[in-house]
Structure formats: C-alpha cells, structure tokens
Design a protein around this motif. Structure first.
Motif, PDB file in Angstrom:
ATOM      1  N   ASP A 329      14.711  15.663 -10.537  1.00  0.00           N
ATOM      2  CA  ASP A 329      13.850  15.952  -9.284  1.00  0.00           C
ATOM      3  C   ASP A 329      12.772  14.731  -9.209  1.00  0.00           C
ATOM      4  N   PRO A 330      12.415  14.220  -7.983  1.00  0.00           N
ATOM      5  CA  PRO A 330      11.282  13.024  -7.716  1.00  0.00           C
ATOM      6  C   PRO A 330       9.961  13.682  -8.198  1.00  0.00           C
ATOM      7  N   THR A 331       9.256  13.014  -8.947  1.00  0.00           N
ATOM      8  CA  THR A 331       7.855  13.115  -9.267  1.00  0.00           C
ATOM      9  C   THR A 331       6.893  13.009  -8.215  1.00  0.00           C
ATOM     10  N   GLU A 332       5.870  13.086  -8.485  1.00  0.00           N
ATOM     11  CA  GLU A 332       4.615  12.758  -7.568  1.00  0.00           C
ATOM     12  C   GLU A 332       4.537  11.445  -7.436  1.00  0.00           C
ATOM     13  N   GLU A 333       4.725  10.658  -8.534  1.00  0.00           N
ATOM     14  CA  GLU A 333       4.644   9.223  -8.664  1.00  0.00           C
ATOM     15  C   GLU A 333       5.718   8.595  -7.750  1.00  0.00           C
ATOM     16  N   ASP A 334       6.989   9.285  -7.904  1.00  0.00           N
ATOM     17  CA  ASP A 334       8.184   8.877  -7.238  1.00  0.00           C
ATOM     18  C   ASP A 334       7.961   9.029  -5.757  1.00  0.00           C
ATOM     19  N   GLN A 335       7.332  10.023  -5.270  1.00  0.00           N
ATOM     20  CA  GLN A 335       7.021  10.229  -3.623  1.00  0.00           C
ATOM     21  C   GLN A 335       6.193   9.100  -3.336  1.00  0.00           C
ATOM     22  N   TRP A 336       5.394   8.682  -4.155  1.00  0.00           N
ATOM     23  CA  TRP A 336       4.379   7.445  -3.878  1.00  0.00           C
ATOM     24  C   TRP A 336       5.289   6.140  -3.595  1.00  0.00           C
ATOM     25  N   MET A 337       6.180   6.163  -4.403  1.00  0.00           N
ATOM     26  CA  MET A 337       6.994   4.747  -4.471  1.00  0.00           C
ATOM     27  C   MET A 337       7.807   4.813  -3.392  1.00  0.00           C
ATOM     28  N   ARG A 338       8.560   5.732  -3.088  1.00  0.00           N
ATOM     29  CA  ARG A 338       9.748   5.849  -2.437  1.00  0.00           C
ATOM     30  C   ARG A 338       9.699   5.557  -0.934  1.00  0.00           C
ATOM     31  N   GLY A 339       8.529   5.418  -0.218  1.00  0.00           N
ATOM     32  CA  GLY A 339       8.530   5.000   1.091  1.00  0.00           C
ATOM     33  C   GLY A 339       8.249   6.179   2.168  1.00  0.00           C
ATOM     34  N   GLU A 340       7.800   7.228   1.563  1.00  0.00           N
ATOM     35  CA  GLU A 340       7.223   8.445   2.465  1.00  0.00           C
ATOM     36  C   GLU A 340       5.790   8.228   2.743  1.00  0.00           C
ATOM     37  N   PRO A 341       5.542   8.373   4.027  1.00  0.00           N
ATOM     38  CA  PRO A 341       4.031   8.339   4.323  1.00  0.00           C
ATOM     39  C   PRO A 341       2.999   8.897   3.509  1.00  0.00           C
ATOM     40  N   ILE A 342       2.038   8.350   3.106  1.00  0.00           N
ATOM     41  CA  ILE A 342       0.811   8.814   2.324  1.00  0.00           C
ATOM     42  C   ILE A 342      -0.169   8.958   3.148  1.00  0.00           C
ATOM     43  N   GLU A 343      -1.072  10.091   3.382  1.00  0.00           N
ATOM     44  CA  GLU A 343      -2.182   9.998   4.313  1.00  0.00           C
ATOM     45  C   GLU A 343      -3.388  10.354   3.244  1.00  0.00           C
ATOM     46  N   VAL A 344      -4.532   9.598   3.503  1.00  0.00           N
ATOM     47  CA  VAL A 344      -5.642   9.806   2.900  1.00  0.00           C
ATOM     48  C   VAL A 344      -6.827   9.680   3.569  1.00  0.00           C
ATOM     49  N   THR A 345      -7.566  10.804   3.720  1.00  0.00           N
ATOM     50  CA  THR A 345      -8.700  11.206   4.522  1.00  0.00           C
ATOM     51  C   THR A 345     -10.120  11.165   3.758  1.00  0.00           C
ATOM     52  N   ALA A 346     -11.107  10.571   3.992  1.00  0.00           N
ATOM     53  CA  ALA A 346     -12.371  10.575   3.273  1.00  0.00           C
ATOM     54  C   ALA A 346     -13.674  10.294   4.051  1.00  0.00           C
ATOM     55  N   ALA A 347     -14.840  10.535   3.749  1.00  0.00           N
ATOM     56  CA  ALA A 347     -15.808   9.971   4.443  1.00  0.00           C
ATOM     57  C   ALA A 347     -16.193   8.579   3.984  1.00  0.00           C
ATOM     58  N   ARG A 348     -15.752   8.089   3.045  1.00  0.00           N
ATOM     59  CA  ARG A 348     -15.792   6.656   2.652  1.00  0.00           C
ATOM     60  C   ARG A 348     -14.806   6.249   1.441  1.00  0.00           C
ATOM     61  N   ALA A 349     -14.246   5.234   1.687  1.00  0.00           N
ATOM     62  CA  ALA A 349     -13.141   4.725   0.961  1.00  0.00           C
ATOM     63  C   ALA A 349     -13.317   3.165   0.608  1.00  0.00           C
ATOM     64  N   VAL A 350     -12.994   2.728  -0.578  1.00  0.00           N
ATOM     65  CA  VAL A 350     -12.909   1.418  -0.955  1.00  0.00           C
ATOM     66  C   VAL A 350     -11.674   0.873  -1.405  1.00  0.00           C
ATOM     67  N   TYR A 351     -11.063   0.156  -0.843  1.00  0.00           N
ATOM     68  CA  TYR A 351      -9.885  -0.605  -1.152  1.00  0.00           C
ATOM     69  C   TYR A 351     -10.009  -1.886  -1.922  1.00  0.00           C
ATOM     70  N   ASP A 352      -9.347  -1.808  -3.128  1.00  0.00           N
ATOM     71  CA  ASP A 352      -9.507  -3.095  -4.141  1.00  0.00           C
ATOM     72  C   ASP A 352      -8.018  -3.375  -4.485  1.00  0.00           C
ATOM     73  N   GLN A 353      -7.454  -4.298  -3.660  1.00  0.00           N
ATOM     74  CA  GLN A 353      -5.925  -4.716  -3.629  1.00  0.00           C
ATOM     75  C   GLN A 353      -5.135  -3.425  -3.271  1.00  0.00           C
ATOM     76  N   SER A 354      -4.282  -2.994  -4.354  1.00  0.00           N
ATOM     77  CA  SER A 354      -3.415  -2.009  -3.816  1.00  0.00           C
ATOM     78  C   SER A 354      -4.052  -0.516  -4.499  1.00  0.00           C
ATOM     79  N   LEU A 355      -5.255  -0.570  -4.926  1.00  0.00           N
ATOM     80  CA  LEU A 355      -5.970   0.722  -5.562  1.00  0.00           C
ATOM     81  C   LEU A 355      -6.850   1.280  -4.453  1.00  0.00           C
ATOM     82  N   ILE A 356      -6.732   2.510  -4.379  1.00  0.00           N
ATOM     83  CA  ILE A 356      -7.787   3.154  -3.344  1.00  0.00           C
ATOM     84  C   ILE A 356      -8.661   4.093  -3.837  1.00  0.00           C
ATOM     85  N   HIS A 357      -9.956   3.974  -3.903  1.00  0.00           N
ATOM     86  CA  HIS A 357     -11.000   4.938  -4.652  1.00  0.00           C
ATOM     87  C   HIS A 357     -11.906   5.462  -3.718  1.00  0.00           C
ATOM     88  N   ILE A 358     -12.033   6.839  -3.704  1.00  0.00           N
ATOM     89  CA  ILE A 358     -12.635   7.583  -2.803  1.00  0.00           C
ATOM     90  C   ILE A 358     -14.034   8.083  -3.426  1.00  0.00           C
TER      91      ILE A 358
END
Length: 358
Positions: A329-358
């Motif tokens: 069964d796909p893990t949560e990390e697999d879901q991240w890599m597979r190509g399924e849309p990932i949505e993030v909502t926040a009041a503030r977000a900082v993007y450093d290359q491919s890493l997301i910090h909220i």
C-alpha cells in the motif's frame, strides 16, 4: 560676423524689408548655413539683421561651441521651414518644419562632440523656447526618434516611435521624451509599448500607460495600466492590476519544475540589485500545474527564498513516480511523490527550494 546670400535670382522689397531668393539658394552666417530652392527673409527695421526666414526644399546646419568647449551640430531638412530669429543673439528662437506631401520627410538631428546623434523624423516638427543650450521639439504624424553614433547609423542605442512626441535636449543630451498614440520605446535592452510613454532622463525614470502598457526585458514580461522603470537600478514597478511572465531559466515555485512563471497581482516590484520580486494584492503565481495564491509574495533570488503572506494556498503536483514493491500500500511519502495534487493552506509560508515551512 556678416551674412552672405547666393542664388540665381534676387528680389528686394524695400517697403516690406523683404528679400526673396530663387534657385540654388545658399545663406551663410559664420558656422551656420542654409540651402533651399526658394527663400524669403524679413529684415529688422534698420535692415541690419534677419528676423524671419521662410524657405522651401531646405537643409540647414548650425555648429556652435558649448561653454565646456564641446562642439554641437544642429541640422534640419524638410519641404518647408519657417524660422524666427533673435536679432540680438542671432540664434533660432522658434521654427516650424513641414515634411511636405511625403510622410516622415521632416528631420531634425543634433550631434555632440562624441559623435552621438539624436534624430527626430516626422511629418511635422516644431521647435519652441529654443536656446543654444536647450532645444524643445514637438513632432507629429508619425514620429520616429533615434539615438546612434554618427560613424555607424546601425549602432542605435535607443529608439522610439509614436503618433506625437515632445522632445527636450539639454547640451545635446536627451532629458525628456514624451510619446502618445501607439507609442513604442527601446533602450538598454528593454522594449516598452503603450498609449503613452514618458522618458525622464533628469528624473531617472520611464513611465508607461496603456490598456495595458507592456514592457519586455531580459528577466521577463509585464502588462499593467501603469508601469514605471527606474533607470539607475533597473527596478520595474507595475500598478492597477498586473500580469507578468518571469523568464528566469532556473525559476521554480513550491518544488515545481524549472521554467517560466506566470504572475497576477494588483502591484509588482521587480528589482535587479538585489534580484527579486514583490507582489501585492490578490496574488496568483503558477507554473504548469503548480499554483500559489496569497495576499503578498516576496522573493529573494540570492537567498533562494520565497515568502507568501495572507490567506496562503499552495497546490503542488509532483511528477516523480515513487519506488514501490508489488502489493504494498502507498505510504504518505509515496502519495507526495506519485503526482497527486498536494494542497497547503496557511497564514504565512516560506518556500526554500523544494522545502515548505509553515
């Protein structure tokens, strides 16, 4: 300095203080000269100076030494010219130059001692409030402005066109250029177009207006009702609802693929030193299937950092297929890599290359 006049036929009307010259006319005064097919010149009441000239089929050139010792050459050509002279200084106060039936047949050019030429071509050109140091020109239907070196006319350093133009030159330098009606402007690798363009050499900025105005540069393209470009640092501002395209080859948002990024916002501030981008008001940034929405976004290229503030929503669609054993069964990390849309909502977000910090 005395003036001399040569022609095929000469008529003097004493009552009107009018001199008429016909055929191969050449009028010379010091370093200034005028050639024409026909010429009429009104003299002052004492008949010692010329105060007004009207000529047809004309070419005129005047050369003077500026206070700093540099030479300036002013030349004009066209179908018909009218010139108002200052009898005391013997300089041109005003002139009107008509190109005649051929469009863009009137031409005025000013060359400085370095060989740099500023040239205006138009159907009709007027010089007003003229002094030896400052020249004010208005031109109509259509107008083309060029700046180039006299030794190579192809070495154009700036170019502009429009239906109407106001040009101010001080000590041979372009200090002001205002274009209206289908205006276009190119300088320092930046191309701009709009319903009006104002180049302020003294103030150090170019302002574009249009529905929309557009500007294209190395770093991308921008459309907005009002665009301002600051000369000394290359900063570009857009106001009133903007659409832009970031052409940075290595650009990526929220871990997406590299390539051009499209942006929409109410305002934009695009800087070169340091290189970066600030967007405010209803910001939308997208790149292929990657999307970022916020009230404000600020990017620093040197720090490889992008910060989004206010009702942030990020949609990221990965493209890599994760390694997975058959039957697992796909893990949560697999879901991240597979190509399924990932949505993030926040009041503030900082993007450093491919890493997301909220």
């Amino acid at each position: 300095v005395q003036s001399s006049l040569r022609c095929n036929r000469l008529v003097f009307e004493g009552r009107r203080n009018l001199v008429r010259a016909l055929g191969a006319v050449r009028l010379v005064h010091g370093d200034s000269w005028l050639r024409a097919r026909r010429l009429g010149a009104y003299l002052t009441s004492d008949r010692k100076e010329i105060e007004f000239i009207r000529a047809r089929g004309v070419t005129a050139v005047t050369t003077r030494t500026q206070p700093d010792g540099m030479r300036q050459t002013f030349s004009a050509s066209g179908g018909t010219v009218s010139i108002v002279l200052d009898p005391e200084t013997r300089t041109v106060k005003e002139f009107e130059l008509d190109g005649g039936p051929t469009r863009s047949a009137a031409q005025v050019s000013i060359e400085d001692s370095t060989g740099t030429v500023r040239q205006v071509d138009a159907r009709y050109i007027v010089g007003h409030d003229m002094t030896p140091e400052v020249q004010h020109l208005a031109a109509w239907e259509p107008v083309v402005f060029r700046e180039f070196f006299s030794f190579s006319r192809s070495s154009v350093t700036s170019w502009a066109c429009g239906d109407r133009a106001e040009v101010t030159l001080a000590d041979s330098r372009l200090t002001r250029l205002d274009l209206t009606g289908n205006a276009e402007f190119w300088r320092d690798g930046i191309f701009a177009e709009g319903s009006s363009i104002g180049f302020d050499g003294a103030g150090g900025a170019t302002t574009l207006e249009g529905e929309p105005a557009r500007i294209r540069a190395r770093k991308g393209e921008l459309e907005a009702p009002v665009i301002v470009q600051i000369h000394y640092n290359g900063e570009i501002q857009g106001h009133g609802g903007i659409y832009g395209l970031v052409n940075r080859a290595d650009a990526a948002i929220a871990g997406g693929e590299e390539g051009p990024i499209q942006v929409e916002a109410e305002e934009i501030l695009w800087t070169e030193a340091p290189e970066g981008l600030t967007l405010r008001g209803g910001v939308r940034v997208w790149q292929d299937q990657q999307l970022l929405i916020a009230d404000e976004i600020e990017e620093s290229v040197a720090d490889e950092r992008l910060e989004a503030r206010g009702a942030v929503r990020s949609v990221y669609t990965p493209r890599d297929e994760p390694p997975q054993a058959p039957g697992e069964d796909p893990t949560e990390e697999d879901q991240w890599m597979r190509g399924e849309p990932i949505e993030v909502t926040a009041a503030r977000a900082v993007y450093d290359q491919s890493l997301i910090h909220i």
